[in-house]
Design an enzyme around this catalytic site. Structure first.
Site, PDB file in Angstrom:
ATOM      1  N   ARG A 288      -3.448   7.743  -7.887  1.00 60.37           N
ATOM      2  CA  ARG A 288      -2.306   7.233  -7.110  1.00 60.37           C
ATOM      3  C   ARG A 288      -0.997   7.794  -7.675  1.00 60.37           C
ATOM      4  NH1 ARG A 288      -0.617   2.780  -3.901  1.00 60.37           N
ATOM      5  NH2 ARG A 288       1.038   1.468  -4.772  1.00 60.37           N
TER       6      ARG A 288
ATOM      7  N   LYS B 114      -1.116  -5.348  -1.076  1.00 62.73           N
ATOM      8  CA  LYS B 114      -0.682  -6.564  -1.768  1.00 62.73           C
ATOM      9  C   LYS B 114       0.063  -7.474  -0.806  1.00 62.73           C
ATOM     10  CE  LYS B 114      -0.277  -4.954  -6.546  1.00 62.73           C
ATOM     11  NZ  LYS B 114       0.638  -4.781  -7.695  1.00 62.73           N
TER      12      LYS B 114
ATOM     13  N   HIS C 278      -5.940   4.456 -10.514  1.00 61.61           N
ATOM     14  CA  HIS C 278      -4.486   4.355 -10.394  1.00 61.61           C
ATOM     15  C   HIS C 278      -3.816   5.659 -10.808  1.00 61.61           C
ATOM     16  CE1 HIS C 278      -1.671   1.227  -9.225  1.00 61.61           C
ATOM     17  NE2 HIS C 278      -0.806   1.703 -10.093  1.00 61.61           N
TER      18      HIS C 278
ATOM     19  N   ARG D 187      -4.387   2.058  -3.538  1.00 66.91           N
ATOM     20  CA  ARG D 187      -4.901   1.310  -4.684  1.00 66.91           C
ATOM     21  C   ARG D 187      -6.419   1.233  -4.573  1.00 66.91           C
ATOM     22  NH1 ARG D 187      -0.540  -1.602  -2.512  1.00 66.91           N
ATOM     23  NH2 ARG D 187       1.297  -1.736  -3.896  1.00 66.91           N
TER      24      ARG D 187
END
Length: 323
Positions: free
Chosen positions: A272, A198, A269, A174
């Site tokens: 990703r 996270k 993103h 991220r």
């Protein structure tokens, strides 16, 4: 038991006369300290709750709040009023914010009678398949980075941008994880990086030789030119010497991909997404991709299997004579 009762009574005494801002500050503390939520989630949930209370409790900004007036019909009316202007994912988040808030308010005595959020339902989050860069498009976006590190007179920012692009694609990290990296998190001997994801979950992610070369070029020839008093141990620096921020990284990615003809608009993103999809295209197993991306559950990773299947179907329709 007596100490707990006294503590709870003291908490209620301190809460007497709570206004909207005090309530939101206490809720934010709960989200950070007890729920281990990211700052992004804390900001989003608090904004949702502020909107909820302003909508269903007239005069919420003007004085003491009486949460006892908050009921399930109010929650549903607030949710319905937002339905026309928001995507499903936003509506699902708003419902989650409301449920988290009412559960916390009920547990702490702010909603003494009952928790109205228990019966609040949310729409399922949409599972639209992301548009993913083809491997050839990623390769084209990375070509300037390869050229920069081969140039002894390359601009430091070009070396930084190349290292950012290579690392984002190599690891599938991220953008917040890459921005937060310190030099000590890089292990060139094993070609891996330690990231904090996270929920403050730490994981170790491998990277390949192209990313290693790009990072070394940046650290040896680019970073020293930008380093300053505010740099600390940050891997990636902005032009003023401080840790680079996420907006700058988005600009780097957008600019690199926009230069590739036919490539879809892509954020960090998007790299990703591309990393995950290309690994699955290369027959990586789903569990390995889950570990790479730092997903808490396998179901989150499974969307990339659907992307790969759709790409296969598209290729089949275009190439097979009897498709």
């Amino acid at each position: 038991m007596g100490a707990e009762t006294t503590g709870a009574s003291h908490e209620r005494t301190e809460r007497r006369g709570e206004d909207l801002q005090q309530l939101l500050t206490a809720f934010a503390t709960h989200l950070r300290a007890e729920r281990n939520r990211s700052e992004h989630t804390v900001r989003a949930y608090c904004a949702d709750v502020r909107d909820l209370l302003r909508t269903v409790l007239p005069g919420a900004e003007d004085g003491v709040l009486d949460l006892g007036l908050l009921g399930l019909p109010d929650l549903r009316a607030w949710q319905t009023g937002a339905a026309a202007g928001h995507q499903r994912s936003t509506l699902a988040r708003r419902a989650a914010a409301a449920r988290t808030f009412t559960a916390w308010a009920h547990r702490t005595g702010r909603l003494a009678a009952q928790d109205p959020g228990l019966r609040l339902q949310a729409p399922r989050r949409s599972r639209d398949l992301p548009r993913v860069l083809a491997q050839s498009q990623v390769q084209a976006a990375l070509e300037p980075a390869v050229a920069a590190r081969a140039d002894a007179r390359a601009d430091p920012q070009d070396l930084r941008d190349g290292a950012l692009l290579e690392l984002l694609y190599a690891t599938g990290c991220r953008v917040a994880e890459v921005v937060g990296l310190d030099v000590g998190d890089l292990d060139f001997g094993h070609r891996q990086v330690r990231v904090l994801g996270k929920g403050n979950r730490e994981r170790v992610v491998p990277f390949g030789d192209p990313a290693a070369r790009a990072l070394q070029a940046w650290l040896q020839r680019g970073r020293p030119a930008l380093v300053g008093p505010a740099s600390a141990e940050a891997v990636f620096l902005g032009v003023r010497g401080g840790r680079i921020d996420q907006r700058q990284v988005r600009t780097v990615v957008n600019r690199a991909v926009a230069a590739v003809p036919g490539a879809p608009h892509t954020s960090p993103h998007g790299l990703r997404h591309a990393a995950a999809t290309h690994m699955l295209d290369g027959r990586a197993d789903l569990r390995s991709v889950q570990e790479l991306l730092g997903h808490a559950t396998l179901s989150t990773t499974q969307i990339y299997t659907h992307v790969s299947v759709e790409r296969l179907r598209s290729s089949h329709r275009q190439a097979h004579p009897r498709a």
